[in-house]
Write a protein that holds these residues in place. Structure first.
Motif, PDB file in Angstrom:
ATOM      1  N   HIS A  74       0.475  -1.417   0.142  1.00  0.00           N
ATOM      2  CA  HIS A  74      -0.390  -0.295   0.046  1.00  0.00           C
ATOM      3  C   HIS A  74       0.955   0.862   0.048  1.00  0.00           C
ATOM      4  N   ALA A 104      -6.617  -1.652   1.474  1.00  0.00           N
ATOM      5  CA  ALA A 104      -6.587  -0.904   0.535  1.00  0.00           C
ATOM      6  C   ALA A 104      -7.660  -1.114  -0.519  1.00  0.00           C
ATOM      7  N   ASP A 107      -8.746   2.661   0.443  1.00  0.00           N
ATOM      8  CA  ASP A 107      -8.878   3.768  -0.682  1.00  0.00           C
ATOM      9  C   ASP A 107      -8.373   2.925  -2.414  1.00  0.00           C
ATOM     10  N   VAL A 109      -6.753   1.391  -3.577  1.00  0.00           N
ATOM     11  CA  VAL A 109      -5.047   1.370  -4.591  1.00  0.00           C
ATOM     12  C   VAL A 109      -5.020  -0.273  -4.305  1.00  0.00           C
ATOM     13  N   VAL A 111      -3.491  -4.018  -5.452  1.00  0.00           N
ATOM     14  CA  VAL A 111      -2.581  -5.003  -5.160  1.00  0.00           C
ATOM     15  C   VAL A 111      -2.427  -6.264  -5.343  1.00  0.00           C
ATOM     16  N   TRP A 435      -1.458   0.730  10.046  1.00  0.00           N
ATOM     17  CA  TRP A 435      -1.510   0.482   8.518  1.00  0.00           C
ATOM     18  C   TRP A 435      -0.382   1.327   8.595  1.00  0.00           C
ATOM     19  N   ALA A 439       2.889   0.740   6.277  1.00  0.00           N
ATOM     20  CA  ALA A 439       3.645   1.714   4.685  1.00  0.00           C
ATOM     21  C   ALA A 439       4.432   2.270   5.242  1.00  0.00           C
TER      22      ALA A 439
END
Length: 573
Positions: A74, A104, A107, A109, A111, A435, A439
């Motif tokens: 992330h 994820a 947001d 994101v 992955v 997180w 991150a």
């Protein structure tokens, strides 16, 4: 001749195993790292790493806890815009990783999430079951653990699917709106070789960025140009910073104020004269036209929804946020598009407003007043325990032009001087704690020269599995600065109770049930076990010098540093 034949000497595609095909496909699709927490399902993956050329496969990274692996991917994406892959151990590893996958997804994101799958067969094939645990770990549908939050899920069935699945997973993860994808990997498919007659598929690019409807852009431009009190709300930008640059230019040119409500990734520099800050209530009440830019929660419907006569335009890759089952935010015009493309088109279509200069003077003064008031408020917190306002201002003061902060119930953005977009990353609205620290490790891996700071509450630090995180930082030589706000409780829970029952029995107690983290451990000893530089800071006056010492260690010795702070309990943050 196959494309792997030349790269791997005399080995044609038909001699590759499923695991080798998968790793080659991930690298060809742009995956730099595979963050992994290995188990008994990993032998074919480990053998493939040992067999193939290191330049042809992602770099394997051992991550001692699954939640950290997803968070590292992330954070890596947030500073590079490039997706990464993780692999965990069957259903139990996927269960640990699920919180990170939820973050994820929240947001947007991308992955590539993979897990082994307990062998399907009991005997007769390479990879068949050999231990009792492979019975105990089987599920009817292992993907159900993350099915509700991933864009794509599939169980690999044949070895020749390795590269095809890698290409498809990355292309879907990177297509707007972006997000995580999942592949389940049985040992049989990973260990078997690709039949000679099977051809391997070609790479698949992500879908091109969606462009907005020109008529919708014209209508939005007309509404904003004619408005007396327009307002822009934006709570995140893109990794490249394009959204932030376009938004700053649009706001300055047309004198439109910007608020970043419930910010996830900061968009505007703090000194921008059109930035009104992070509190949406007052500006929203005055606005006649509101442009909501890629913001899932631009305001709280129960607290400060816009007036009925206010026109609301929602713009972004998914302006209705279909991943949210309930979302009733007003939208008179919803424009689906790549955010940067949409903002550029909007700026081109807008015309100057007769109210622009009046607004420019008004909001410039408001911005200057906001920053002045923040500095005064921060200075009041130089005490023991220090305030979160003072802590945030001091952290801001040691950040250079490129420094970034990952915050989890940590810094206060309105107290900081952020130099540009993507300088502050807050935990996603999904709220999966633990997180920020891993991150930050992912971001530091992407840019080893940048000052990367993780600022977390003491409860969030515990959730981060700090033993694993500090071990990763030492093993990979990632000199992250970790700042722990120790108020000896889950203060967010305490505030929630106080807001829900302001006259209740719980708020009158000396120690509210289920909120205390006392007795507080010496968190610095956890980091010191991994040879981190550590300090405990009790008084606010001592914090600036402690920060300077920590940053000097990071710069000169290239090792991680941890500061534990005595922080006052706040009813606001």
């Amino acid at each position: 001749m196959s494309r792997h034949h030349e790269a791997h000497g005399s080995r044609p595609d038909s001699q590759l195993t499923g695991a080798e095909s998968l790793l080659l496909g991930l690298k060809r699709a742009g995956i730099d790292y595979l963050f992994a927490n290995a188990g008994t399902d990993f032998p074919p993956i480990i053998e493939a790493f040992a067999t193939l050329d290191v330049d042809d496969v992602p770099t394997p990274v051992t991550v001692p806890h699954e939640t950290a692996s997803v968070a590292m991917a992330h954070g890596y994406y947030l500073v590079t815009g490039r997706p990464q892959a993780i692999m965990v151990h069957v259903n139990v590893g996927l269960a640990n990783a699920a919180m990170g996958v939820i973050n994820a997804a929240s947001d947007d994101v991308p992955v590539v999430v993979m897990s082994g799958r307990t062998p399907i067969t009991e005997r007769g094939r390479r990879g068949s079951r050999v231990t009792p645990i492979q019975y105990g770990q089987e599920m009817y549908d292992q993907s159900s653990i993350v099915a509700d939050v991933v864009k794509f899920r599939y169980e690999m069935r044949y070895p020749e699917q390795g590269e095809i699945l890698a290409a498809r997973a990355v292309s879907l993860a990177m297509s707007e709106p972006r997000g995580p994808v999942y592949i389940s990997l049985p040992r049989e498919a990973l260990m078997e070789t690709i039949p000679a007659e099977i051809a391997i598929g070609a790479p698949v690019p992500p879908a091109t960025a969606p462009h907005p409807d020109p008529a919708a852009i014209e209508e939005a431009a007309r509404l904003l140009s004619a408005a007396r009190r327009p307002l822009i709300l934006c709570q995140r930008g893109d990794p490249s910073g394009s959204v932030g640059a376009l938004l700053a230019s649009l706001a300055e040119k047309f004198a439109i104020p910007v608020v970043e409500p419930y910010s996830i990734r900061n968009v505007m520099p703090s000194h921008h004269p059109m930035l009104l800050g992070y509190d949406v209530k007052g500006p929203l009440a005055e606005a006649d036209v509101v442009l909501v830019v890629d913001s899932g929660v631009p305001w709280m419907e129960s607290l400060h929804r816009p007036a009925t006569e206010t026109t609301v335009i929602q713009l972004g890759p998914d302006p209705h946020f279909r991943r949210m089952p309930i979302r009733g935010h007003k939208a008179d015009l919803a424009i689906a598009c790549d955010t940067a493309v949409g903002l550029a088109a909007l700026a081109e279509a807008m015309t100057p407003s007769p109210h622009a200069e009046e607004r420019r003077a008004l909001y410039r003064q408001a911005s200057e007043r906001r920053r002045r008031d923040a500095a005064e408020l921060a200075a009041q917190g130089r005490s023991s325990p220090m305030s979160a306002e003072w802590m945030s201002r001091c952290i801001s003061d040691i950040m250079d032009e490129q420094a970034i902060v990952f915050s989890e119930l940590g810094v206060l953005p309105h107290m900081m001087d952020l130099k540009g977009p993507n300088r502050l990353f807050n935990n996603p609205h999904s709220g999966g704690l633990g997180w920020a620290l891993p991150a930050a490790l992912g971001a530091q891996l992407a840019d080893r020269e940048r000052l990367v700071i993780a600022c977390v509450g003491d409860g969030s630090y515990i959730f981060a599995n700090p033993v694993a995180c500090h071990q990763i930082a030492e093993a990979l030589e990632l000199p992250v600065l970790t700042i722990i706000k120790n108020n000896r409780m889950w203060n967010a829970v305490r505030r929630s109770v106080a807001n829900s029952y302001p006259d209740g029995a719980a708020v009158k107690m000396n120690r509210m049930p289920l909120t205390s983290l006392e007795p507080s451990p010496d968190y610095t000893q956890i980091a010191a076990a991994s040879r981190a530089y550590v300090e405990r800071v009790d008084h606010g006056d001592d914090f600036p010098a402690a920060l300077e010492r920590a940053v000097e260690v990071i710069r000169k010795e290239r090792r991680q540093a941890v500061l534990e702070l005595n922080i006052a309990v706040s009813d606001k943050y």
